[in-house]
Design a protein around this motif. Structure first.
Motif: not given
Lengths: 249, 221
Positions: A143-144, A147-148, A150-152, A161, A165, B147, B151, B155-156, B161, B164-165, B218
């Motif tokens: 999911l993370g 989601a990452l 989708a956010a970029i 990125a 991850l 980290i 990353l 970001l929005r 987010l 979640l990560i 990045i």
């Protein structure tokens, strides 16, 4: 050696990969159906009723392949991420992106079928067993990742990125697995053991392997289809996409 | 070494000038911990049992609060870019920023934990172990969190987010940190848990700056 290398890199270009994937998808889809039908037939009609678990055990024909695929797909994703980061190939990021939803779906499927199996066998939908817990955490990792992604907005940044991850995740998976296992043995005795392996009938193993093959072929077919869609989306301004016969028909 | 100290000094100075940010995270920690007895009930036996876990979960959440500010300001005003092109390795400067983040957000939690542990009726030696575990564990949380922070730079929906990560990656620290205290209360040896926690910290000291540096480069492209 050099000719082989060139061959591999030839298909790492989206323009050459797109038609190749289009040719491969029907084959993998057909294999998935074939293995799936054979596996389910073995699972439902050939495999004997289990002495201790009755008919309820038959959900393992879906559960075990789904669990295998959920872990395997994360490894493949991490592999493509490493390739993408080190060789800077565009296709690697596309492949990793295309694989993530399938992996998440298999993880969810494995959790759902596991809990459906757990209710009649253990009398509970959920226990904090080491395997269940680590599978749940794997689901969170997927999911993370999604989601990452989708956010970029910029696809190149998203690829790289997400690759970082995925690699951080893959380093953590063994740590998470062993810590959860140890945590579990600390909290409760091994009253219920998933690891006990009864002498499984050969037909059961055969059914499971066939469905696992089907799941594998399905994942490849779906990931390739998704990769083709992503390629079209990202390369829509290029000449080769504009000249594609199927778009001009 | 001078560059590292300069980065730490600068970040600490910035934190001092904006005290409210660090204090908010700290009070968040205190409030979350205090909410649990209110929700679960004041039974001392139960509280003693859940205390270590509650304190650790609250520490994870409160570390998260400050994380998205870790690089965001430097990213916005271009400082991060200057760090990336400076002759000092970026990993070194990043290590300094992480260390400063821990001094501001992690260390106060460690110092406050024994006091909050008293609310959960934890015995004295368990309190000591909890503090020791947090002392080893909170730098680990800062490293892994960095980290995620790198990353999600710019970001929005960065905050949600980021949680979640990062939260799934925090699980091993939570398990061994809280596990050490629980093992000790149950009369078992707690040394193994702390050793594993320290081993993870050692690994992350090596790997986390590498991953953070890669993620920052990045984001800067």
């Amino acid at each position: 050696m050099s000719s082989r290398l060139i061959n591999w890199f030839r298909y790492s270009s989206p323009a050459t990969f797109y038609p190749l994937a289009g040719k491969l998808i029907p084959w993998f889809a057909a294999l998935a159906v074939l293995f799936g039908v054979a596996g389910l037939w073995v699972g439902f009609f050939v495999a004997p009723t289990d002495a201790q678990q009755g008919e309820g055990y038959r959900i393992i024909f879906l559960h075990v392949p789904a669990s295998w695929m959920s872990m395997f797909i994360y490894m493949v994703m991490a592999f493509w991420s490493a390739v993408g980061l080190s060789l800077n190939t565009r296709l690697s990021g596309i492949m990793a992106t295309a694989l993530a939803p399938t992996g998440a779906i298999f993880t969810a499927l494995s959790l759902i079928t596991g809990s459906l199996w757990g209710k009649p066998m253990w009398g509970t939908w959920w226990i904090w067993d080491a395997r269940l817990t680590s599978e749940l955490l794997l689901f969170f990792l997927y999911l993370g990742y999604i989601a990452l992604r989708a956010a970029i907005d910029d696809p190149r940044r998203a690829d790289r990125a997400c690759a970082v991850l995925a690699l951080v995740g893959v380093v953590n998976i063994p740590v998470i697995y062993f810590s959860v296992q140890w945590w579990n043995t600390l909290h409760q005795g091994s009253s219920i053991s998933l690891t006990r392996s009864p002498s499984m009938a050969h037909t059961m193993l055969l059914g499971m392997l066939l469905v696992a093959l089907a799941a594998w072929m399905y994942s490849i077919a779906v990931a390739l289809t998704r990769a083709r869609a992503i390629i079209l989306e990202r390369e829509r301004h290029t000449d080769w996409v504009v000249r594609l016969p199927e778009l001009n028909a | 070494m001078n560059a590292l100290l300069a980065v730490i000094r600068r970040d600490l100075l910035l934190a001092l000038r904006r005290k409210s940010e660090a204090l908010t995270a700290l009070f968040f920690f205190v409030i979350v911990v205090s909410l649990f007895p209110l929700g679960i009930g004041p039974d001392p036996n139960l509280l003693r049992k859940i205390g270590p876990g509650v304190l650790w979960v609250a520490a994870l959440l409160s570390t998260l609060l400050g994380l998205n500010r870790l690089f965001a300001d430097d990213f916005a005003d271009g400082t991060l870019e200057q760090m990336a092109v400076s002759p000092t390795p970026l990993g070194w400067l990043v290590a300094g920023k992480i260390l400063a983040h821990w001094l501001v957000s992690g260390l106060p939690l460690v110092l406050l934990a024994p006091m909050l542990g008293l609310q959960f009726d934890l015995p004295v030696d368990a309190l000591g172990l909890l503090t020791l575990g947090l002392l080893i564990g909170t730098p680990l949380l800062s490293m892994i969190g960095a980290i995620g922070a790198a990353l999600t730079l710019g970001l929005r929906g960065g905050g949600a987010l980021l949680s979640l990560i990062v939260l799934p990656l925090y699980v091993p620290a939570l398990i061994f940190g809280a596990g050490a205290v629980e093992a000790q209360i149950a009369g078992l040896q707690a040394g193994g848990h702390l050793s594993l926690l320290a081993a993870m910290l050692a690994l992350s000291v090596f790997f986390a700056p590498l991953a953070v540096t890669a993620a920052i480069r990045i984001a800067l492209e």
